[in-house]
Design a protein around this motif. Structure first.
Motif, PDB file in Angstrom:
ATOM      1  N   THR A 102       4.288  16.496 -16.131  1.00  0.00           N
ATOM      2  CA  THR A 102       3.545  17.255 -15.948  1.00  0.00           C
ATOM      3  C   THR A 102       2.720  16.579 -14.413  1.00  0.00           C
ATOM      4  OG1 THR A 102       2.147  16.788 -17.280  1.00  0.00           O
ATOM      5  CG2 THR A 102       3.200  18.859 -17.749  1.00  0.00           C
ATOM      6  N   ALA A 103       1.779  16.890 -14.144  1.00  0.00           N
ATOM      7  CA  ALA A 103       0.926  16.016 -12.760  1.00  0.00           C
ATOM      8  C   ALA A 103      -0.097  15.140 -14.101  1.00  0.00           C
ATOM      9  CB  ALA A 103      -0.119  16.927 -11.942  1.00  0.00           C
ATOM     10  N   GLY A 104       0.381  13.673 -13.316  1.00  0.00           N
ATOM     11  CA  GLY A 104      -0.327  12.332 -14.077  1.00  0.00           C
ATOM     12  C   GLY A 104       0.453  12.157 -15.567  1.00  0.00           C
ATOM     13  N   SER A 105       1.560  12.444 -16.309  1.00  0.00           N
ATOM     14  CA  SER A 105       2.288  12.121 -17.058  1.00  0.00           C
ATOM     15  C   SER A 105       3.696  12.350 -16.764  1.00  0.00           C
ATOM     16  CB  SER A 105       2.109  13.720 -18.403  1.00  0.00           C
ATOM     17  OG  SER A 105       0.606  13.669 -18.637  1.00  0.00           O
ATOM     18  N   TYR A 106       4.824  11.609 -18.062  1.00  0.00           N
ATOM     19  CA  TYR A 106       6.101  10.973 -17.236  1.00  0.00           C
ATOM     20  C   TYR A 106       6.308  10.599 -18.803  1.00  0.00           C
ATOM     21  CZ  TYR A 106       3.779   6.562 -18.426  1.00  0.00           C
ATOM     22  OH  TYR A 106       3.647   5.435 -19.090  1.00  0.00           O
ATOM     23  N   GLU A 107       8.379  11.129 -18.763  1.00  0.00           N
ATOM     24  CA  GLU A 107       8.749  10.160 -19.946  1.00  0.00           C
ATOM     25  C   GLU A 107       9.209   9.205 -19.404  1.00  0.00           C
ATOM     26  OE1 GLU A 107      10.776  13.324 -20.972  1.00  0.00           O
ATOM     27  OE2 GLU A 107      12.064  13.828 -19.494  1.00  0.00           O
ATOM     28  N   ALA A 150       1.134  -0.999  -0.092  1.00  0.00           N
ATOM     29  CA  ALA A 150      -0.415  -0.431  -0.520  1.00  0.00           C
ATOM     30  C   ALA A 150       0.773   1.412  -0.249  1.00  0.00           C
ATOM     31  CB  ALA A 150      -0.959   0.141   1.232  1.00  0.00           C
ATOM     32  N   ASN A 151       1.774   1.579   0.737  1.00  0.00           N
ATOM     33  CA  ASN A 151       3.152   2.545   0.537  1.00  0.00           C
ATOM     34  C   ASN A 151       3.841   2.943  -0.572  1.00  0.00           C
ATOM     35  OD1 ASN A 151       4.683   3.831   2.447  1.00  0.00           O
ATOM     36  ND2 ASN A 151       6.429   3.067   1.032  1.00  0.00           N
ATOM     37  N   ALA A 152       3.451   1.779  -1.483  1.00  0.00           N
ATOM     38  CA  ALA A 152       4.330   2.011  -2.683  1.00  0.00           C
ATOM     39  C   ALA A 152       3.360   1.941  -3.117  1.00  0.00           C
ATOM     40  CB  ALA A 152       4.649   0.030  -3.123  1.00  0.00           C
ATOM     41  N   LEU A 153       1.789   1.751  -3.387  1.00  0.00           N
ATOM     42  CA  LEU A 153       1.178   2.573  -4.103  1.00  0.00           C
ATOM     43  C   LEU A 153       1.173   4.044  -4.151  1.00  0.00           C
ATOM     44  CD1 LEU A 153      -0.481   2.522  -6.335  1.00  0.00           C
ATOM     45  CD2 LEU A 153      -2.617   1.673  -5.466  1.00  0.00           C
ATOM     46  N   VAL A 154       1.068   4.244  -2.142  1.00  0.00           N
ATOM     47  CA  VAL A 154       1.617   6.116  -2.412  1.00  0.00           C
ATOM     48  C   VAL A 154       2.800   7.101  -2.558  1.00  0.00           C
ATOM     49  CG1 VAL A 154       1.441   7.255  -0.604  1.00  0.00           C
ATOM     50  CG2 VAL A 154      -0.141   5.476  -0.368  1.00  0.00           C
ATOM     51  N   ASP A 155       3.643   5.779  -2.825  1.00  0.00           N
ATOM     52  CA  ASP A 155       4.871   6.134  -3.368  1.00  0.00           C
ATOM     53  C   ASP A 155       4.927   6.600  -5.225  1.00  0.00           C
ATOM     54  OD1 ASP A 155       5.822   6.777  -1.068  1.00  0.00           O
ATOM     55  OD2 ASP A 155       6.904   5.158  -1.126  1.00  0.00           O
ATOM     56  N   HIS A 156       3.624   5.437  -5.614  1.00  0.00           N
ATOM     57  CA  HIS A 156       3.640   5.450  -6.945  1.00  0.00           C
ATOM     58  C   HIS A 156       2.670   6.168  -7.382  1.00  0.00           C
ATOM     59  CE1 HIS A 156       2.942   2.953 -10.865  1.00  0.00           C
ATOM     60  NE2 HIS A 156       2.447   3.944 -10.812  1.00  0.00           N
ATOM     61  N   VAL A 157       1.741   6.108  -7.199  1.00  0.00           N
ATOM     62  CA  VAL A 157       1.230   7.514  -7.328  1.00  0.00           C
ATOM     63  C   VAL A 157       1.023   8.998  -7.253  1.00  0.00           C
ATOM     64  CG1 VAL A 157      -1.243   9.105  -7.605  1.00  0.00           C
ATOM     65  CG2 VAL A 157      -1.004   6.420  -7.767  1.00  0.00           C
ATOM     66  N   ARG A 158       2.100   9.619  -5.482  1.00  0.00           N
ATOM     67  CA  ARG A 158       2.425  10.466  -5.880  1.00  0.00           C
ATOM     68  C   ARG A 158       3.946  10.977  -6.647  1.00  0.00           C
ATOM     69  NH1 ARG A 158       1.068  14.236  -3.241  1.00  0.00           N
ATOM     70  NH2 ARG A 158       2.718  15.844  -2.226  1.00  0.00           N
ATOM     71  N   SER A 159       4.222   9.896  -6.500  1.00  0.00           N
ATOM     72  CA  SER A 159       5.937  10.369  -7.080  1.00  0.00           C
ATOM     73  C   SER A 159       5.254  10.678  -9.155  1.00  0.00           C
ATOM     74  CB  SER A 159       7.192   9.382  -7.881  1.00  0.00           C
ATOM     75  OG  SER A 159       7.176   9.345  -6.737  1.00  0.00           O
ATOM     76  N   LEU A 160       3.936  10.185  -9.078  1.00  0.00           N
ATOM     77  CA  LEU A 160       3.271  10.274 -10.429  1.00  0.00           C
ATOM     78  C   LEU A 160       2.435  11.561 -10.842  1.00  0.00           C
ATOM     79  CD1 LEU A 160       1.709   6.734 -12.474  1.00  0.00           C
ATOM     80  CD2 LEU A 160       3.589   8.917 -13.189  1.00  0.00           C
ATOM     81  N   VAL A 161       2.590  12.215  -9.569  1.00  0.00           N
ATOM     82  CA  VAL A 161       1.620  13.932  -9.708  1.00  0.00           C
ATOM     83  C   VAL A 161       3.021  14.825  -9.554  1.00  0.00           C
ATOM     84  CG1 VAL A 161      -0.336  12.524  -9.030  1.00  0.00           C
ATOM     85  CG2 VAL A 161       0.640  13.329  -7.163  1.00  0.00           C
ATOM     86  N   THR A 162       4.126  14.672  -9.347  1.00  0.00           N
ATOM     87  CA  THR A 162       5.270  15.903  -8.810  1.00  0.00           C
ATOM     88  C   THR A 162       5.830  15.615  -9.677  1.00  0.00           C
ATOM     89  OG1 THR A 162       5.266  14.508  -6.282  1.00  0.00           O
ATOM     90  CG2 THR A 162       6.456  16.054  -7.181  1.00  0.00           C
ATOM     91  N   PRO A 163       5.553  16.688 -10.485  1.00  0.00           N
ATOM     92  CA  PRO A 163       6.631  16.941 -12.009  1.00  0.00           C
ATOM     93  C   PRO A 163       7.878  17.236 -11.728  1.00  0.00           C
ATOM     94  CG  PRO A 163       5.011  18.395 -11.602  1.00  0.00           C
ATOM     95  CD  PRO A 163       4.761  18.054 -10.413  1.00  0.00           C
ATOM     96  N   GLY A 164       8.868  16.005 -12.465  1.00  0.00           N
ATOM     97  CA  GLY A 164      10.096  15.866 -11.568  1.00  0.00           C
ATOM     98  C   GLY A 164      10.561  15.292 -10.642  1.00  0.00           C
ATOM     99  N   ALA A 165       9.607  13.948 -10.430  1.00  0.00           N
ATOM    100  CA  ALA A 165       9.769  13.607  -9.693  1.00  0.00           C
ATOM    101  C   ALA A 165      10.634  11.851 -10.724  1.00  0.00           C
ATOM    102  CB  ALA A 165       9.289  12.602  -8.810  1.00  0.00           C
ATOM    103  N   ILE A 166      11.721  11.265 -10.553  1.00  0.00           N
ATOM    104  CA  ILE A 166      12.328  10.066 -11.365  1.00  0.00           C
ATOM    105  C   ILE A 166      12.081   8.905  -9.898  1.00  0.00           C
ATOM    106  CG2 ILE A 166      14.120   9.575 -11.056  1.00  0.00           C
ATOM    107  CD1 ILE A 166      15.329  12.555 -12.459  1.00  0.00           C
ATOM    108  N   HIS A 167      11.748   8.138  -9.992  1.00  0.00           N
ATOM    109  CA  HIS A 167      11.079   6.766 -10.290  1.00  0.00           C
ATOM    110  C   HIS A 167      10.797   6.099 -11.389  1.00  0.00           C
ATOM    111  CE1 HIS A 167       7.107   7.991 -11.244  1.00  0.00           C
ATOM    112  NE2 HIS A 167       7.085   8.789 -11.927  1.00  0.00           N
ATOM    113  N   SER A 168      10.212   4.607 -10.974  1.00  0.00           N
ATOM    114  CA  SER A 168      10.305   3.116 -11.764  1.00  0.00           C
ATOM    115  C   SER A 168       8.766   2.306 -11.857  1.00  0.00           C
ATOM    116  CB  SER A 168      10.588   2.123 -11.504  1.00  0.00           C
ATOM    117  OG  SER A 168      12.148   2.237 -10.905  1.00  0.00           O
TER     118      SER A 168
END
Ligand code: NAI
Length: 326
Positions: free
Chosen positions: A288-293, A245-263
């Motif tokens: 941007t929030a929700g988007s990634y490259e 559950a914590n990892a999913l919090v991190d997954h989404v939090r990183s995906l809504v945080t521009p500049g976050a680098i994650h897997s």
């Protein structure tokens, strides 16, 4: 104040759900000023629906200021309606004596239905994160049903593996875990996934130099991360739930945080040697929030290439088991 976002969660009365919903409602996932409405979806049976009613009572009893509503349903068309985030945690577990092919097919049916309904009723900006196993293939199946929502919106979770790898490196090096950066997970969320230590840094230096023990990195490190799920089942008598559950919090939090680098696991499009049509863990940067490259250009040595080939083979095998469903 901000308008609430609608967060649909399947398997909401399961053990991950029980560790997850309270963190979403407290603001850990979307931030301390973002109200949420939880749209909780369970399987259409008496027991899980009764348990869900109990979880909803407990959410009420927390008096979370950010929680603006709770929907309880076994109808995905109701649960995914206008959802901005769809967190697909529910899945059919592998029963005793069940073949992997049967597990893939049974889950395939669930994720085909959910993919279709999400595409039909979720919000235009909907993002989908899959946790239910086999997560990568379930994600691929759900995405295959979508005509309105682009494939990039569908991601599967490898963040638990990333977090596990980060801690293992920090403990081995004897440093605070915040010193460990750029440790990414490639491939399937399964024991074949590859934690690519060669690009990780510890206190700004290459992790390989700091640890100075390649045999440990290629052997026990990869094994510990790969088999951590089984170690937790052996120790606890049930599978990892709070850390998932914590990892999913991190997954989404990183995906809504521009500049976050994650897997995250995404449609590979052939990057890093993966089959173009499988969903594989790789490094991304949130734009941007929700988007990634996808972060491209990491060089892979022979060891890394062989690990990636193995996890890619497992993903393409899974894909071939469900090919007739796509
Ligand atoms: P659980 O069995 O406690 O809960 C799953 C819940 O999903 C149950 O309440 C069940 O009724 C519900 N469910 C089943 N089919 C459903 C459907 N069609 N629609 C809505 N709900 C449905 O399992 P737990 O421990 O919460 O794990 C959930 C999933 O997450 C499992 O597949 C597990 O393997 C996976 N997992 C993935 C991880 C990852 O890193 N990607 C880490 C840990 C677990």
């Amino acid at each position: 104040s901000k308008a609430p976002i609608r967060v649909a969660v399947t398997g909401a009365a399961g053990q991950i759900g029980y560790a997850l919903l309270f963190r979403i409602a407290s603001g850990a996932m979307f931030g301390p000023d973002q109200p949420v409405i939880l749209q909780l979806i369970e399987a259409p049976f008496e027991k899980p629906l009764a348990a869900l009613a109990g979880v909803a009572m407990e959410l009420d009893d927390c008096a979370f200021p950010l929680l603006k509503g709770i929907v309880q349903t076994s109808d995905p068309a109701v649960g995914f309606k206008d959802a901005n985030w769809c967190l697909l945690v529910g899945a059919k577990p592998r029963g005793p004596g069940m073949e992997r092919a049967d597990l893939l097919k049974d889950n395939g049916k669930i994720f085909i239905e959910q993919g279709k309904i999400i595409d039909a009723v979720a919000a235009d900006d909907a993002r989908i994160a899959v946790v239910g196993n086999p997560a990568n293939t379930n994600c691929m199946i759900a995405a295959s049903q979508a005509k309105r929502l682009p494939a990039e919106r569908f991601t599967a979770m490898v963040r638990l593996d990333q977090n596990r790898a980060q801690t293992q490196l920090a403990q081995k090096a004897g440093v605070d875990l915040t010193e460990v950066k750029d440790i990414f997970i490639y491939g399937n969320h399964s024991p074949t996934m590859f934690p690519s230590f060669a690009h990780a840094t510890i206190a700004g230096k290459p992790a390989k130099e700091v640890i100075n023990d390649n045999a440990w990195l290629e052997g026990p490190f990869c094994e510990t991360v790969g088999k951590r799920g089984a170690a937790i089942i052996a120790a606890r008598g049930s599978s990892s739930a709070a850390s998932a559950a914590n990892a999913l919090v991190d997954h989404v939090r990183s995906l809504v945080t521009p500049g976050a680098i994650h897997s995250i696991a995404v449609k590979s499009n052939g990057l890093y040697g993966f089959d173009a049509n499988v969903w594989a863990g790789m490094p991304v940067r949130t734009t941007t929030a929700g988007s990634y490259e996808v972060i491209t250009g990491y060089e892979m040595d022979d060891f890394a290439k062989s690990k990636i080939a193995a996890t890619n083979k497992e993903l393409t095998d899974e894909r071939s088991f469900v090919a007739d469903m796509l």
